[in-house]
Write a protein that holds these residues in place. Structure first.
Motif, PDB file in Angstrom:
ATOM      1  N   LEU A 136       5.058   6.811   4.319  1.00 23.83           N
ATOM      2  CA  LEU A 136       3.995   5.935   3.797  1.00 23.83           C
ATOM      3  C   LEU A 136       4.466   5.135   2.580  1.00 23.83           C
ATOM      4  N   PHE A 137       5.105   5.809   1.620  1.00 28.81           N
ATOM      5  CA  PHE A 137       5.571   5.093   0.432  1.00 28.81           C
ATOM      6  C   PHE A 137       6.725   4.156   0.771  1.00 28.81           C
ATOM      7  N   GLY A 138       7.592   4.591   1.684  1.00 25.31           N
ATOM      8  CA  GLY A 138       8.719   3.741   2.069  1.00 25.31           C
ATOM      9  C   GLY A 138       8.262   2.476   2.760  1.00 25.31           C
ATOM     10  N   GLN A 139       7.299   2.597   3.694  1.00 24.45           N
ATOM     11  CA  GLN A 139       6.787   1.430   4.395  1.00 24.45           C
ATOM     12  C   GLN A 139       6.016   0.506   3.458  1.00 24.45           C
ATOM     13  N   GLY A 140       5.451   1.082   2.405  1.00 26.44           N
ATOM     14  CA  GLY A 140       4.749   0.265   1.414  1.00 26.44           C
ATOM     15  C   GLY A 140       5.681  -0.449   0.458  1.00 26.44           C
ATOM     16  N   LEU A 169       7.349  -3.079   3.809  1.00 31.55           N
ATOM     17  CA  LEU A 169       6.642  -4.221   3.233  1.00 31.55           C
ATOM     18  C   LEU A 169       7.137  -4.440   1.808  1.00 31.55           C
ATOM     19  N   ALA A 170       6.785  -5.580   1.236  1.00 26.61           N
ATOM     20  CA  ALA A 170       7.091  -5.823  -0.185  1.00 26.61           C
ATOM     21  C   ALA A 170       5.979  -5.211  -1.020  1.00 26.61           C
ATOM     22  N   ASN A 171       6.326  -4.365  -1.998  1.00 32.15           N
ATOM     23  CA  ASN A 171       5.265  -3.658  -2.727  1.00 32.15           C
ATOM     24  C   ASN A 171       4.458  -4.560  -3.649  1.00 32.15           C
ATOM     25  N   HIS A 172       4.882  -5.829  -3.815  1.00 26.81           N
ATOM     26  CA  HIS A 172       4.072  -6.723  -4.653  1.00 26.81           C
ATOM     27  C   HIS A 172       2.767  -7.110  -3.944  1.00 26.81           C
TER      28      HIS A 172
END
Length: 423
Positions: free
Chosen positions: A222-226, A257-260
């Protein structure tokens, strides 16, 4: 006056049907006023009307002025050749059909009940008001109000379920996968819901099914994909998640995804995307088949228990990966769980039962009545106008009323507006 008011009078037979005479002096007896047509074409279809001694079957067209027939170019449209009666407020010009015969016209000017007209004008006055009926709202009969609120609640539920149906079709009716998408989206609240939905849709749900038994791997996914595991942060937990995600990325060809895309600015720390993602990970690690549990859970108290989660120890003194904070528990609050019940659980369960031809209206009403009313500016205004708001069932119905009827001044389609005009 609007043409829709004439539609309303004709549809509900609020005219003196015993003494109708055309503009040329012919007696009119209405046996069947027709079926209201909300699509293109004549306003009422399949009517039966006797003009003098001749019985006619066909359609009824309604205008404010008879000249609107030509203004709308009906004389050139074959769909209007079967019109048997033209009902107008004001007859300002004679109308001829394509066969050059005069179209029988019924003029209503001076023939509408004065009280009905006054009530209509009162409701649609140009006086600046929050909603048209705000001065009369508190006087509406309780029976009418309660029945209308129930219909509004299910109308809102139908609207939400249509949006979910699109996700369900794309997911090949995998309710577990769609529940995940909806939960992730709504965990993002208004500020981050689109970014959270993109996160949920950035990988196949089958991957989550495979990794959810290992909590750290699930959080890494989850955190990696985010896009939250792309930095160089010196703490062991973060490094461990990075390593796990790098393995998953190679194995399943994942693209983060890009976390921004995720907003932290002006948000309470408990609503930070990092905390909500950690809670989602904890929830899906705890429940292996969440949708089946959602189906069998019926009371609000049981839902509170279902959504009790315990985050990894790291998050006890962190709101983000980079900065340590004062120790605190990051539980899902009752108010947050109630939002999830209202916006995710109930619409999805409603659609599930509906798709199977099962209707459990009382189940949804009872659950909504257990939840405290939502707080927002619209509900506050209704309370100021004298409306009793006891629970979330009331607030959802009133939001549907304001957004779908009051904002567009659809008073003639509203049970409250209709009641005020007739009385």
């Amino acid at each position: 006056m609007k043409e829709k008011f004439i539609h309303y009078l004709w549809q509900y037979k609020l005219l003196d049907l015993e003494n109708l005479i055309t503009t040329t002096g012919e007696n009119v007896i209405v046996f069947n006023s027709g079926t209201y047509n909300k699509n293109s074409g004549p306003d009422f279809l399949n009517a039966s009307v006797q003009i003098n001694n001749q019985l006619w079957y066909g359609n009824i067209e309604i205008h404010l002025k008879s000249s609107d027939w030509y203004a709308h170019h009906h004389e050139k449209d074959v769909n209007y050749d079967a019109v048997i009666l033209h009902v107008v407020y004001e007859n300002d010009v004679e109308i001829f059909m394509s066969n050059n015969k005069t179209l029988p016209t019924l003029e209503l000017k001076g023939k509408i009940d004065k009280k009905l007209l006054q009530n209509y004008q009162k409701l649609f006055s140009k006086e600046l008001r929050w909603i048209s009926c705000e001065k009369q709202l508190k006087d509406v009969d309780a029976f009418i109000m309660n029945n209308w609120l129930e219909r509004l609640f299910f109308e809102r539920l139908e609207k939400k379920s249509k949006q979910i149906q699109e996700l369900l079709t794309k997911a090949n009716y995998d309710y577990e996968a769609v529940l995940f998408q909806l939960l992730v989206k709504n965990f993002g609240l208004k500020v981050n819901n689109e970014a959270f939905l993109k996160l949920a849709q950035s990988f196949n749900f089958s991957i989550l099914r495979k990794v959810r038994f290992k909590e750290e791997v699930l959080h890494a996914l989850l955190f990696g994909q985010g896009g939250f595991l792309e930095e160089n942060i010196e703490n062991e937990y973060y490094k461990k998640l990075q390593r796990e995600y790098q393995f998953l990325q190679r194995k399943y060809d994942l693209q983060p995804l890009a976390n921004h895309n995720f907003q932290f600015f002006r948000m309470r720390p408990h609503n930070f995307p990092t905390i909500r993602i950690a809670q989602l990970g904890a929830l899906y690690h705890k429940h292996q088949n969440l949708f089946s549990k959602v189906l069998t859970t019926e009371s609000s108290e049981d839902f509170y228990k279902l959504f009790e989660v315990k985050l990894p120890t790291f998050w006890k003194n962190h709101y983000t990966f980079a900065k340590e904070s004062k120790s605190s528990h990051k539980r899902l609050t009752r108010s947050f769980i109630e939002l999830i019940i209202i916006n995710t659980i109930i619409p999805l369960k409603f659609l599930y039962f509906k798709n199977r031809g099962v209707f459990r209206d009382e189940l949804f009403l009872n659950l909504m009545k257990e939840i405290v009313p939502e707080k927002n500016s619209v509900i506050s205004k209704f309370i100021d106008k004298g409306i009793t708001v006891d629970n979330a069932y009331h607030t959802q119905a009133l939001l549907q009323l304001k957004n779908t009827y009051c904002n567009d001044k659809r008073c003639l389609d509203c049970a409250i507006g209709a009641h005020l005009i007739k009385n």
